[in-house]
Design a protein around this motif. Structure first.
Motif, PDB file in Angstrom:
ATOM      1  N   CYS A 241      17.627 -51.389  48.332  1.00 14.52           N
ATOM      2  CA  CYS A 241      18.040 -52.551  49.119  1.00 14.52           C
ATOM      3  C   CYS A 241      17.776 -53.805  48.292  1.00 14.52           C
ATOM      4  CB  CYS A 241      17.294 -52.591  50.453  1.00 14.52           C
ATOM      5  SG  CYS A 241      17.944 -53.809  51.639  1.00 14.52           S
ATOM      6  N   HIS A 242      18.076 -54.956  48.835  1.00 15.61           N
ATOM      7  CA  HIS A 242      17.803 -56.246  48.191  1.00 15.61           C
ATOM      8  C   HIS A 242      16.364 -56.251  47.693  1.00 15.61           C
ATOM      9  CE1 HIS A 242      16.790 -60.607  48.243  1.00 15.61           C
ATOM     10  NE2 HIS A 242      18.044 -60.752  47.864  1.00 15.61           N
TER      11      HIS A 242
ATOM     12  N   CYS B 270      19.650 -55.984  39.042  1.00 11.73           N
ATOM     13  CA  CYS B 270      20.074 -55.378  40.302  1.00 11.73           C
ATOM     14  C   CYS B 270      21.482 -55.844  40.640  1.00 11.73           C
ATOM     15  CB  CYS B 270      19.107 -55.800  41.418  1.00 11.73           C
ATOM     16  SG  CYS B 270      19.524 -55.210  43.078  1.00 11.73           S
ATOM     17  N   ASN B 271      22.270 -54.952  41.254  1.00 18.91           N
ATOM     18  CA  ASN B 271      23.561 -55.414  41.763  1.00 18.91           C
ATOM     19  C   ASN B 271      23.390 -55.890  43.201  1.00 18.91           C
ATOM     20  OD1 ASN B 271      23.454 -53.017  43.243  1.00 18.91           O
ATOM     21  ND2 ASN B 271      25.430 -52.249  42.537  1.00 18.91           N
ATOM     22  N   ASP B 272      24.417 -56.529  43.733  1.00 15.45           N
ATOM     23  CA  ASP B 272      24.309 -57.076  45.088  1.00 15.45           C
ATOM     24  C   ASP B 272      25.696 -57.156  45.704  1.00 15.45           C
ATOM     25  OD1 ASP B 272      23.093 -58.051  47.340  1.00 15.45           O
ATOM     26  OD2 ASP B 272      22.561 -59.993  46.497  1.00 15.45           O
ATOM     27  N   THR B 273      25.737 -57.406  46.999  1.00 12.60           N
ATOM     28  CA  THR B 273      27.020 -57.520  47.682  1.00 12.60           C
ATOM     29  C   THR B 273      27.814 -58.692  47.102  1.00 12.60           C
ATOM     30  OG1 THR B 273      28.042 -57.592  49.883  1.00 12.60           O
ATOM     31  CG2 THR B 273      26.173 -59.047  49.502  1.00 12.60           C
TER      32      THR B 273
ATOM     33  N   ASN C 295      24.080 -60.613  41.002  1.00 17.56           N
ATOM     34  CA  ASN C 295      23.573 -59.664  40.003  1.00 17.56           C
ATOM     35  C   ASN C 295      22.515 -60.231  39.059  1.00 17.56           C
ATOM     36  OD1 ASN C 295      25.534 -58.161  41.268  1.00 17.56           O
ATOM     37  ND2 ASN C 295      26.573 -57.520  39.409  1.00 17.56           N
TER      38      ASN C 295
ATOM     39  N   VAL D  56      28.590 -52.377  48.177  1.00 19.55           N
ATOM     40  CA  VAL D  56      27.194 -52.749  48.422  1.00 19.55           C
ATOM     41  C   VAL D  56      27.144 -53.607  49.687  1.00 19.55           C
ATOM     42  CG1 VAL D  56      25.120 -53.854  47.508  1.00 19.55           C
ATOM     43  CG2 VAL D  56      26.765 -52.782  45.940  1.00 19.55           C
TER      44      VAL D  56
ATOM     45  N   THR E 184      21.979 -50.270  52.686  1.00 22.87           N
ATOM     46  CA  THR E 184      22.845 -51.097  51.849  1.00 22.87           C
ATOM     47  C   THR E 184      23.218 -50.417  50.539  1.00 22.87           C
ATOM     48  OG1 THR E 184      20.951 -52.190  50.796  1.00 22.87           O
ATOM     49  CG2 THR E 184      21.832 -53.211  52.812  1.00 22.87           C
TER      50      THR E 184
ATOM     51  N   HIS F   6      21.923 -50.630  47.512  1.00 26.81           N
ATOM     52  CA  HIS F   6      21.853 -51.401  46.278  1.00 26.81           C
ATOM     53  C   HIS F   6      21.409 -50.498  45.120  1.00 26.81           C
ATOM     54  CE1 HIS F   6      21.861 -54.884  48.946  1.00 26.81           C
ATOM     55  NE2 HIS F   6      21.871 -55.700  47.908  1.00 26.81           N
TER      56      HIS F   6
END
Length: 348
Positions: free
Chosen positions: A115-116, A138-141, A157, A250, A262, A264
């Protein structure tokens, strides 16, 4: 509002405990968020506590999730976060990278089903604490557009590195967008406008009203195509390579259905310095580099050239002695958490 780190730690741990986390996980999660607050990065600190608790209560984050290694080799590991808090899975994964580096000289850990995770620098610094070079991302929405597109394409990101240098810590923690989304949210909460260039509207035109984000505006990539390219690398290493969700798949920890994970992704690298050269030689070379930068000719009115992380370390030293001065929007978020959880907020 000025509050000691110990008081904030007690509050955060109890809130997480009431949300179902073990004492150990509550401590890990709180310590990670407080590390960001102690550096003055309040957009990624305890301000987000309420959002995590909401998703914990709804089931989108597994309070009892146990990150585990699902595949590994001498210098790498693949980790499933078990839909636990991003801080839990990410700390576990970075420690796997550190463990691998201690044996092989370098270690990589890829994390999925997470997750975040807050501030990337918190995990990079875990490696630095062990005398290693650390890298975390990290990737993100999607909230960031890319050159030629209208609307969001990739996440902000983040990527961070931490390098121990004698008594110093060289630390860089950046979003690959022009600014992190949290800064836009903070401006909206405080009723402030934002500089042109941070966001663009639905037609790709510059906008300055933070309240339009993310519904009707998107973040711009840092340095145009350069930030886009770096964000894509983070997406590949954190999402594609790990088996996590990618780009539009994501989910947002703050806005999407809180009952759904999520997924992530994140990736972590640790490099053992002594595998390449003696520590004393490395420290000497680092100090020589730092001195050369700091002694560069300065423009009028500038007395000191800062090394990345220097400002954060000064803020942390002050926070340890005097406590943390929380911005009004952060304090308001903590008041909300206190009222909803029943956990008493320290008076400062």
């Amino acid at each position: 509002m000025n509050i000691s780190l110990d008081q904030l730690s007690t509050f955060g741990r109890e809130v997480f405990r009431q949300a179902g986390l073990s004492q150990a996980d509550a401590a890990t999660a709180t310590d990670t968020l407080l590390a960001a607050d102690s550096w003055g990065i309040h957009t990624h600190g305890l301000k987000n506590l309420g959002g995590y608790v909401k998703r914990l209560n709804a089931g989108g984050i597994n309070p009892l999730g146990q990150a585990r290694v699902t595949a590994e080799g001498p210098a790498w590991a693949r980790v499933d976060g078990d839909a636990s808090l991003g801080m839990i899975g990410s700390t576990f994964a970075m420690r796997q990278a550190i463990r691998k580096a201690a044996v092989s000289g370098i270690g990589f850990a890829g994390l999925c089903n997470s997750c975040h995770f807050g501030a990337a620098g918190c995990y990079a610094s875990l490696a630095a604490d062990e005398g290693m070079i650390g890298i975390a991302m990290c990737n993100d929405t999607p909230t960031v557009t890319v050159p030629g597109a209208r609307g969001p394409v990739l996440g902000s990101n983040p990527i961070a590195y931490a390098v121990p240098a004698g008594e110093q810590l060289v630390l860089l923690d950046i979003a690959t967008s022009t600014v992190a989304g949290g800064k836009v949210f903070s401006a909206a909460a405080l009723g402030e406008s934002i500089p042109e260039g941070w966001i663009v509207d639905e037609q790709g035109r510059p906008a300055t009203d933070p309240s339009t984000f993310p519904a009707k505006s998107t973040l711009t990539p840092m340095a145009a195509h350069k930030g886009y390219g770096l964000a894509l690398l983070v997406e590949i290493l954190s999402g594609v390579l790990t088996g996590a969700a990618v780009a539009g798949s994501v989910l947002s920890y703050a806005y999407d259905d809180p009952s759904k994970p999520t997924n992530h992704g994140a990736s972590f690298v640790a490099i053992q310095i002594e595998a390449l050269m003696a520590r004393a030689e490395f420290d000497k070379r680092m100090q020589s580099l730092i001195d050369e930068i700091k002694n560069a000719p300065k423009v009028a009115g500038v007395q000191h050239i800062l090394i990345p992380g220097e400002r954060e370390q000064k803020y942390k030293s002050k926070a340890l002695e005097e406590g943390v001065t929380l911005p009004d929007d952060v304090w308001a978020k903590l008041v909300e958490v206190s009222e909803s959880s029943g956990v008493e907020l320290p008076a400062g």
